[in-house]
Scaffold this motif. Structure first.
Motif, short mmCIF file in Angstrom:
data_model
loop_
_atom_site.label_atom_id
_atom_site.label_comp_id
_atom_site.label_asym_id
_atom_site.label_seq_id
_atom_site.Cartn_x
_atom_site.Cartn_y
_atom_site.Cartn_z
N SER A 73 -1.56 26.70 13.08
CA SER A 73 -1.46 25.24 13.05
C SER A 73 -2.76 24.56 12.66
O SER A 73 -2.80 23.35 12.48
CB SER A 73 -0.98 24.71 14.40
N ALA A 74 -3.86 25.35 12.53
CA ALA A 74 -5.14 24.76 12.13
C ALA A 74 -6.08 25.87 11.67
O ALA A 74 -5.96 27.02 12.07
CB ALA A 74 -5.77 23.98 13.27
N THR A 75 -7.02 25.49 10.82
CA THR A 75 -8.16 26.35 10.50
C THR A 75 -9.43 25.52 10.64
O THR A 75 -9.39 24.29 10.58
CB THR A 75 -8.09 26.92 9.08
N ARG B 218 -21.92 14.82 16.82
CA ARG B 218 -21.06 15.90 17.29
C ARG B 218 -21.89 17.16 17.53
O ARG B 218 -22.81 17.46 16.78
CB ARG B 218 -19.99 16.17 16.23
N SER B 219 -21.55 17.91 18.56
CA SER B 219 -22.42 19.01 18.99
C SER B 219 -22.06 20.37 18.39
O SER B 219 -22.71 21.36 18.71
CB SER B 219 -22.41 19.12 20.52
N SER B 220 -21.04 20.45 17.55
CA SER B 220 -20.68 21.73 16.92
C SER B 220 -20.44 21.53 15.44
O SER B 220 -20.57 20.42 14.92
CB SER B 220 -19.45 22.35 17.60
N SER B 221 -20.11 22.62 14.75
CA SER B 221 -19.99 22.59 13.28
C SER B 221 -18.58 22.94 12.83
O SER B 221 -17.81 23.57 13.57
CB SER B 221 -20.97 23.59 12.66
N GLY B 222 -18.27 22.56 11.61
CA GLY B 222 -17.01 22.98 11.01
C GLY B 222 -15.99 21.86 10.90
O GLY B 222 -15.85 21.03 11.80
N ASN B 223 -15.29 21.84 9.78
CA ASN B 223 -14.21 20.89 9.55
C ASN B 223 -12.89 21.49 9.99
O ASN B 223 -12.56 22.62 9.63
CB ASN B 223 -14.13 20.52 8.06
N VAL B 224 -12.12 20.73 10.76
CA VAL B 224 -10.83 21.19 11.24
C VAL B 224 -9.74 20.72 10.28
O VAL B 224 -9.63 19.52 10.00
CB VAL B 224 -10.55 20.67 12.66
N HIS B 225 -8.95 21.65 9.79
CA HIS B 225 -7.84 21.34 8.89
C HIS B 225 -6.54 21.60 9.65
O HIS B 225 -6.21 22.75 9.96
CB HIS B 225 -7.91 22.19 7.63
N LEU B 226 -5.81 20.52 9.94
CA LEU B 226 -4.58 20.64 10.72
C LEU B 226 -3.36 20.74 9.81
O LEU B 226 -3.31 20.09 8.75
CB LEU B 226 -4.42 19.42 11.64
N TYR C 182 -0.17 23.62 24.21
CA TYR C 182 -0.81 22.46 24.84
C TYR C 182 -2.26 22.35 24.38
O TYR C 182 -2.73 21.27 23.99
CB TYR C 182 -0.73 22.61 26.36
N VAL C 183 -2.98 23.45 24.42
CA VAL C 183 -4.39 23.46 24.03
C VAL C 183 -4.53 23.03 22.57
O VAL C 183 -5.39 22.21 22.22
CB VAL C 183 -5.01 24.84 24.26
N LYS C 184 -3.70 23.57 21.71
CA LYS C 184 -3.76 23.22 20.28
C LYS C 184 -3.53 21.72 20.07
O LYS C 184 -4.32 21.03 19.42
CB LYS C 184 -2.68 24.00 19.52
N ASN C 185 -2.43 21.22 20.60
CA ASN C 185 -2.01 19.85 20.35
C ASN C 185 -2.99 18.83 20.93
O ASN C 185 -3.44 17.91 20.25
CB ASN C 185 -0.61 19.64 20.92
#
Length: 608
Positions: free
Chosen positions: A398-400, A274-282, A250-253
């Protein structure tokens, strides 16, 4: 220049694993239960796990908020004070609290957020909390866009946090005493028995049955995914996903889904950042209907609507997948466009209004062969509350999440130097003594390839530059060693440069919006009583949990059964064929009287 407003997606974590995955899937902040005294007693976490989550999250500039949002007995205050210091030393960014006694303790300079359990629904209440030093306030779920905008305009110095997804309490949060009254389990102490998810009969004053055996206080789940930009414009800065008891899938999705939706808006609206850093790759396509839900509603955000409830069942329906077209002895045919897999879980509401379910043993296109053949008819609507293929993806990686860096290889008089800089401006330069020997073959491509290998680190290369005076030979193993050293230094530098907000409470004596507090003030201890007296409250009744008052209202609900039945004299000009007062009757025979406060558009539930 007008400063940009920092926006955060705030995700829940019942444990360390959920917290890490919330970060990986795009959260800007994560809220998690303290070892004790959180509003979900079953979701406490050790200091060691909280420290591990803080360490992981701060790499990405993700903040960690810890819930200490129950009301406390006097005997618990000393332990609470000690725990808060331990949380501060663990690096926690803020505490979400309900009990004002915490402001009277000797606590570190850690920001305090006002829990939704404080019943934050008015300009006066939010303004009071802002003046008292609270840095963020969690708004009541029942507020409309106009009400949120009014609060933001009157209280621009405090960050507003609003729920955007998940389960809805039918009573205003912090103002529900049904669980304590019926079962001795206080919602304000983190032990809610979910009274609102039970089934009831609705009867009138003459004991005539209006509705039989329905979940009349059970609401659908909130879904504001189409209203995020409107919430931004109304003044919301923190978008909160409910779910500190939900599982990791649930948290992931849900986190990934809202990350994508918010990113689309932030690309267009440059006044927000946006208040944080990093690209999310799903590695999957987020779909809200695949996770636990009772159906969706945007609740009262745009005004009162009739279809906010889930009377048939308090359980998850999942996604609608079609209608039963034909029923045979060992299979059924479904009319719809969804595909099915062996192991899927399907459910439906039978002709008596009861939720039924079955497991798919085998699927052949739109033919479904159940493990046990259910009793259903053609035309029955089917839902899938367990998608086996989707859950397989959720069970894996499911993501990095990666932070972009640029790398530069240059030379110095006695060897070479590497420079690495991330997107936040953190920069490390390291020099290495190494002989300069000309290579027989062209080296730049191999050097770039070696420097790009950042593997399981939090970083990904956006650019590599090679600036050498000649075609010098550097073995791949040596370049790899240099790369590892400089990445470790950058990671260390990010953690060193992370800055927690410091917020020291000062003694204040501004007036509380009310001069008298009934049991609704949830004053459990002497420190909380001292706080309110310092702020002008002259009469203070004890909390419901300390002293149960006579004829107390147990629930205050914006959801109104008279409206749901079409009998609202204000909005619908309707008339009921039944005689008031109405009563809810539970399966164990308890009766609860309904009263309708039309002036404030509320339904009140009291024990008979």
């Amino acid at each position: 220049m007008i400063p940009k407003r920092s926006i955060e997606l705030l995700a829940p974590a019942k444990d360390l694993q959920c917290g890490i995955e919330a970060v990986n899937h795009g959260a800007d902040a994560v809220y998690i239960g303290a070892p004790r005294f959180g509003a979900r007693a079953a979701a406490g976490n050790s200091l060691e796990d909280i420290f591990s989550l803080v360490t992981y999250a701060h790499t990405y500039n993700v903040r960690i908020y810890v819930t200490v949002n129950t009301i406390l007995y006097d005997s618990e205050l000393k332990e609470t004070e000690k725990m808060i210091w331990e949380l501060y030393r663990a690096g926690v960014d803020a505490l979400i609290i309900q009990d004002m006694a915490i402001t009277q303790l000797n606590i570190p300079p850690i920001p305090l957020h006002g829990s939704t359990q404080m019943d934050n629904r008015s300009v006066e209440k939010v303004h009071f909390l802002s003046e008292a030093g609270f840095r963020q306030v969690v708004l009541a779920r029942e507020l409309s866009l106009a009400e949120i905008r009014k609060i933001h305009e009157a209280c621009p110095d405090v960050s507003l946090e609003a729920f955007i997804h998940g389960a809805l309490c039918v009573s205003y949060s912090g103002q529900c005493y049904a669980s304590q009254s019926c079962y001795g389990r206080s919602a304000n102490r983190g032990e809610c028995a979910q009274f609102c998810r039970l089934s009831f009969d609705l009867v009138d004053a003459e004991n005539r049955t209006i509705v039989k055996n329905k979940h009349l206080l059970s609401l659908k789940d909130m879904n504001q995914s189409d209203n995020l930009e409107a919430l931004l414009d109304a003044g919301v800065s923190s978008f909160k996903i409910e779910g500190r008891l939900k599982d990791v899938s649930y948290v992931k999705n849900v986190t990934a889904y809202y990350r994508q939706k918010l990113d689309e808006i932030l690309k267009r609206r440059t006044e927000f950042v946006r208040s944080s850093s990093g690209n999310v790759h799903l590695f999957f396509t987020p779909q809200l209907e695949k996770s636990f839900n009772r159906g969706f509603t945007d609740y009262f955000l745009k005004g009162r609507k009739p279809d906010i409830y889930s009377f048939d069942t308090p359980k998850s329906l999942g996604e609608e997948v079609g209608k039963v077209k034909d029923v045979r002895s060992n299979y059924l045919t479904v009319a719809g466009i969804k595909s099915f897999s062996n192991g899927d879980g399907l459910c439906y509401v039978d002709d008596k209004g009861v939720l039924r379910g079955f497991r798919v043993n085998r699927a052949e296109a739109n033919k479904i062969f159940p493990q046990m053949m259910p009793h259903l008819k053609p035309g029955t609507v089917l839902f899938r509350n367990y998608d086996r293929d989707f859950m397989r993806v959720m069970e894996g990686t499911s993501a990095t999440r990666k932070i972009g860096v640029s790398i530069l290889l240059t030379e110095i008089c006695y060897g070479f130097a590497l420079t690495i800089e991330d997107v936040d401006g953190n920069r490390v330069v390291m020099s290495f003594s190494y002989p300069k020997e000309k290579a027989r073959t062209f080296q730049a491509d191999n050097q770039k390839a070696q420097l790009e290998k950042l593997g399981n680190t939090p970083f990904e290369v956006e650019r590599v530059d090679i600036s050498l005076s000649d075609n010098w030979f550097i073995p791949s193993s040596v370049l790899g060693e240099w790369r590892r050293h400089i990445v470790e230094r950058l990671l260390m530098l990010r953690r060193i440069n992370y800055r927690r907000e410091v917020s020291r409470l000062r003694n204040t004596h501004h007036s509380y919006p009310e001069r008298e507090l009934t049991y609704l003030g949830n004053v459990m201890n002497s420190k909380a009583e001292d706080f309110y007296r310092q702020h002008g409250v002259t009469r203070i009744a004890p909390a419901f949990e300390r002293e149960k008052p006579d004829k107390a209202v147990l629930m205050f609900c914006k959801h109104c059964l008279r409206y749901s039945m079409g009998w609202c004299p204000v909005h619908q000009k309707g008339r009921s064929p039944y005689k008031e007062p109405y009563f809810l009757v539970s399966n164990d025979g308890r009766r609860f009287r309904l009263q309708f406060d039309c002036k404030n558009c509320l339904m009140e539930v009291s024990a008979e």
